[in-house]
Structure formats: structure tokens, C-alpha cells
Enzyme design. Sequence first.
Site, PDB file in Angstrom:
ATOM      1  N   SER A 189      -6.716  48.886   8.328  1.00 40.50           N
ATOM      2  CA  SER A 189      -6.254  47.719   8.479  1.00 40.50           C
ATOM      3  C   SER A 189      -6.078  47.708   9.666  1.00 40.50           C
ATOM      4  CB  SER A 189      -5.425  47.222   7.565  1.00 40.50           C
ATOM      5  OG  SER A 189      -5.372  47.300   6.012  1.00 40.50           O
ATOM      6  N   ASN A 200      -1.997  46.975  11.429  1.00 42.61           N
ATOM      7  CA  ASN A 200      -0.885  47.699  10.177  1.00 42.61           C
ATOM      8  C   ASN A 200      -0.833  49.316  10.791  1.00 42.61           C
ATOM      9  OD1 ASN A 200       0.115  49.494   8.213  1.00 42.61           O
ATOM     10  ND2 ASN A 200      -1.364  48.180   6.794  1.00 42.61           N
ATOM     11  N   TYR A 233     -10.697  37.455   3.021  1.00 42.38           N
ATOM     12  CA  TYR A 233     -10.825  39.414   4.008  1.00 42.38           C
ATOM     13  C   TYR A 233     -10.931  40.395   3.266  1.00 42.38           C
ATOM     14  CZ  TYR A 233      -8.022  43.043   6.106  1.00 42.38           C
ATOM     15  OH  TYR A 233      -7.438  44.025   7.415  1.00 42.38           O
ATOM     16  N   ILE A 234     -10.205  40.492   2.524  1.00 41.38           N
ATOM     17  CA  ILE A 234      -9.968  40.674   0.799  1.00 41.38           C
ATOM     18  C   ILE A 234     -11.174  41.663   0.403  1.00 41.38           C
ATOM     19  CG2 ILE A 234      -9.174  41.746  -1.196  1.00 41.38           C
ATOM     20  CD1 ILE A 234      -6.450  40.781  -0.792  1.00 41.38           C
ATOM     21  N   GLU A 261     -13.574  43.377   1.658  1.00 41.41           N
ATOM     22  CA  GLU A 261     -13.455  44.590   2.155  1.00 41.41           C
ATOM     23  C   GLU A 261     -13.705  45.636   0.817  1.00 41.41           C
ATOM     24  OE1 GLU A 261      -9.432  44.638   2.638  1.00 41.41           O
ATOM     25  OE2 GLU A 261      -9.268  46.269   4.386  1.00 41.41           O
ATOM     26  N   TYR A 266      -6.408  55.141  -0.230  1.00 47.07           N
ATOM     27  CA  TYR A 266      -5.518  53.975   0.873  1.00 47.07           C
ATOM     28  C   TYR A 266      -3.975  54.691   0.248  1.00 47.07           C
ATOM     29  CZ  TYR A 266      -3.784  49.746   2.420  1.00 47.07           C
ATOM     30  OH  TYR A 266      -3.179  48.780   4.231  1.00 47.07           O
TER      31      TYR A 266
END
Length: 252
Positions: free
Chosen positions: A42, A45, A182-183, A186, A206
Site C-alpha cells: 500500500s 504505509n 480503492y479497496i 485491489e 498481507y
Amino acid sequence: MRETLPGERATPIDTTGYEALPFSDRCREIWRRGEHLLIGVSPGNSYFSHRRIAELIGWGLEFFERIDIVHADLHVGAQYETFGYTPEHAHRRAAKEVKATARRIARGVEETGHRDAVRAHALSEFAGHPVYRRLHREALDALRADRDFGAAAEAMARGFLAARLDEGLAPNEPQLAAGLRYITAELPFFLDTPALLGVPSSVSCYHLQLPLTPVLFGRSEGLRAAPGQGYAVVRPAAPTAAAGAVAGTRAA
């Protein structure tokens, strides 16, 4: 582990400092195949320093034949606009974050000396891919029609946005909508990385368990991950590794 190619520079990498926690027995079995690992990064981050990326690559190559790293670069500017930035300022800040992320990834890959086994991509590279477009459309449809999926996606967006909000504040409607875009962008890589990258099976990883994980990997109906898609939390190991962590050898 792969050998360093002639002329490549290898920095010593801690390959014992991480643990993997596959979500389910099926995810564990996909992990044991050792065919492919996907690392999602990300922008903005601080967890993903170049050193962290190098360590993850070195560690991952103990278990997997190949690694792909995908960093998000879609809908980043739109989020800044919902926080009050002008469109121009939001675009500049997003571009700066995305470029810095790409540089950290490139530096991390270079430090491992394993460029033959690792590929790096921006998420936008797949925007025109027919498989990506199909999976993205399925995710958007699920947001509207699947209550469990929608609730988990919203929880994931709220958690993501919390880092950009003052403590105790909840995202407003435009901010939440931007976070969901945004999510959702992905999600194809949580649904079917094998189809996107042409690999037999893949584990997306992750460092946190995500609200969508039990929805995509733990239920028998609705939108869920493809049979060859797994998920695992990969995180720095505690002094005594968790009982469910993957062992340091691949199954025969």
C-alpha cells in the site's frame, strides 16, 4: 532458495524472522504447493520499508518458486480530494506517494539479488486486462447485492481510512465511497491471482487479517476466491512462533 545470479548484489536477508498463518486448510495446502506468492503493498504505509520488502522476498523464496509484488496506484488521489485537498494538490501528493512506493519496492528487490524470481507491478497495469475487468465487475456487483460482502468491504475501508483521520473520527460518506473504490480495485488479486498472472496457484499475503478474508475464503456461497487462490497473514514472528504458523519446509 535460488542462487544469486552472476553480477547481482545480495545483501544478507533475515529469512527466519517471519511467520505465515494461512486462513484455512485449503489456503495451507495452496501454500504448501509453493508455486507463487503475491505481496500487496500500500502506498503511504510505513510498514513497507525497502528493508521490509527485501526481507519478505528473501523469506518468501524459501517457500515459493516465484513472487510478484503489486502496489496500489488507483484512486489514491480521489481519497485526498475527499479530505479537502484541491484536485491538483491531491494528484501531486498521490503521485509522490506512489512513486516513493515503487522506489522502495525496486530497492528491496535489488537488495535481495533475486530479480529473476521477483516481478513488480503497479495495479493500474492490469486495468485493461479482461480477467481483471471481469473480477472487478464481480466485486462491484457483490458490493450492491451481497450483504455480508458489502459489510466486510465497508469495515475494511473504515479500517484503512482510520489511519488518515483524527482519532475518534469516522469517515464521511464521500470518504467511505473513495475508500471502497480503492479497496475494490485491489480485490481481483484476492479473488484469482492465478488467472491474472498465469500461475498454477497463488497465495496473497498481507501483514494483517482483513475483514474480507472470511468472506472470500471461508464461505460456500456468494463471491469467493478461486480454487487456486489462497490467503495468509505474513508478519514478523513473535519470539515463539504461533502454533498455527507454517513450518520451514515445503510438503512433498
